[in-house]
Design an enzyme around this catalytic site. Structure first.
Site, mmCIF file in Angstrom:
data_model
loop_
_atom_site.group_PDB
_atom_site.id
_atom_site.type_symbol
_atom_site.label_atom_id
_atom_site.label_comp_id
_atom_site.label_asym_id
_atom_site.label_seq_id
_atom_site.Cartn_x
_atom_site.Cartn_y
_atom_site.Cartn_z
ATOM 1 C CG ASP A 1 -0.208 0.045 2.581
ATOM 2 O OD1 ASP A 1 1.067 0.288 2.760
ATOM 3 O OD2 ASP A 1 -0.892 -0.287 3.481
ATOM 4 C CG ASP B 1 -5.993 -5.189 2.180
ATOM 5 O OD1 ASP B 1 -5.296 -5.026 3.180
ATOM 6 O OD2 ASP B 1 -6.612 -4.237 1.309
ATOM 7 C CB CYS C 1 -12.342 -26.263 8.907
ATOM 8 S SG CYS C 1 -10.928 -25.684 8.160
ATOM 9 C CB CYS D 1 -7.097 -26.021 7.936
ATOM 10 S SG CYS D 1 -7.595 -25.709 9.938
ATOM 11 C CB CYS E 1 -10.162 -28.311 11.557
ATOM 12 S SG CYS E 1 -10.582 -26.628 11.972
ATOM 13 C CG HIS F 1 -9.298 -22.160 11.566
ATOM 14 N ND1 HIS F 1 -9.831 -23.366 11.122
ATOM 15 C CD2 HIS F 1 -10.474 -21.413 11.884
ATOM 16 C CE1 HIS F 1 -11.279 -23.367 11.151
ATOM 17 N NE2 HIS F 1 -11.527 -21.920 11.457
#
Length: 373
Positions: free
Chosen positions: A94, A268, A306, A308, A311, A337
């Site tokens: 940015d 973002d 989930c 991931c 998890c 996560h």
């Protein structure tokens, strides 16, 4: 624009949502996309390898913070931001404008730029369009932003109009000062607060400057959600179809979906990492405050839908224990996560656009997460 270009793949039938690809010197980005924020050249609590495993395509770093520490010249000597932080995929920086205005209590704004005091040590600094381009060119990100003023909310019409006009002038100066156009795509930032007439004029003038991409700034700063969505719809009409559109500072699941419906390509936000460090995680059924006592003996995953790493391998009870014990691993697991959750959400949004079913997806997701349409 050198190695940068945008490819529009598909527009959804019933919304303004679209599928696209952004080609950069460090890889291709499938859009719509959520970009994890690595303010200090690191996504807090995550390694680059973990971000790749999760599927992060691009990350964001902050010009203001890297200018103050360690300094853009040090990053340049290291071979640029990609080498410095060990990340070989695309990066966006940015302009630092938002931080100059939000973090520094003592600042002086004029046509030339902004004099401000560092929030770190009180030292006095100046950043204008030319200085912002010097810093961003040295950092070497694939996508860089014009220096702008983000007017606070609420602000009077007269103040926002002056700010909008100055942002246009600064954008012209940024474009002139940008010395690596073949390697770095410079995006213009649309401003104008909540005023439709200022937003319309600003969007037209910014688009006339023919930047390779455009971001919508000045939103998610305290205005009501319905006003934010109205402004997105308003300026989307003036943004070219053959260039990417970036909504700055937005990362809640509902707004990722709503923004995608309205034609936004890039998002973002620090939200997923910030709330993770405070013990809040996103799940298919809404937010979960893992510190709460009710999870002390809950041996289920954070989210039973989930897949991931967290998890698959850890329970709510264990992660709560880590938070209560002050262990660093707590923030790492919760952050992993949350970022995974949003990256998978964007994958599902892209799939829904492909099938012309994004409105149905929104209805289903909102019902489970606890949002109201």
């Amino acid at each position: 624009m050198g190695q940068f270009r945008y490819e529009l793949i598909k527009e959804e039938k019933n919304t303004r949502a679209r599928l696209g690809r952004i080609y950069t010197p460090h890889g291709v980005i499938e859009t719509p996309i959520f970009m994890p924020v690595g303010t200090q050249a690191t996504v807090k609590a995550m390694t680059p390898e973990e971000l790749k495993d999760i599927g992060a395509q691009i990350i964001l770093s902050n010009t203001y913070h890297l200018y103050l520490r360690p300094g853009h010249n040090i990053v340049k000597k290291a071979g640029g931001l990609h080498n410095f932080m060990h990340w070989d995929r695309p990066i966006l920086t940015d302009s630092g404008g938002y931080q100059v205005f939000s973090l520094s209590d003592l600042r002086e704004i004029n046509e030339e730029g902004v004099y401000f005091k560092s929030h770190l040590d009180g030292s006095r600094h100046f950043i204008g369009p030319e200085k912002a381009m010097e810093i961003e060119n040295a950092l070497g990100a694939d996508i860089i932003m014009c220096f702008d003023e983000c007017a606070p909310y609420p602000s009077e019409w007269e103040y926002v109009k002056r700010s909008s006009d100055m942002t246009i002038k600064w954008a012209q100066r940024c474009k002139k000062a940008h010395n690596r156009p073949d390697e770095q795509a410079l995006f213009g930032i649309l401003q104008g607060g909540i005023y439709e007439d200022i937003r319309t004029e600003n969007a037209k003038r910014m688009v006339d400057m023919d930047f390779p991409g455009y971001s919508i700034g000045g939103l998610s700063v305290g205005e009501p959600k319905n006003i934010m969505l109205d402004i997105i719809e308003l300026v989307e009409e003036y943004m070219p179809k053959d260039k990417p559109r970036y909504l700055m500072g937005v990362g809640s699941p509902d707004l990722l979906i709503e923004g995608s419906i309205r034609g936004v390509d890039m998002f973002d936000c620090v939200l997923p990492t910030r709330i993770a460090r405070n013990g809040t995680v996103m799940t298919s059924h809404g937010k979960l405050v893992i510190r709460n006592a009710q999870y002390a003996e809950d041996f289920t995953p954070l989210d039973d839908e989930c897949d991931c790493y967290v998890c698959k391998n850890y329970t709510r009870a264990y992660i709560r224990h880590l938070f209560k014990a002050g262990e660093i691993l707590a923030a790492r697991l919760a952050t992993y996560h949350n970022i995974y959750f949003l990256i998978r959400l964007m994958e599902r949004i892209r799939e829904a656009i492909k099938n012309d079913s994004l409105l149905d997806f929104r209805k289903e997701f909102f019902a489970k997460y606890g949002y109201e349409l």
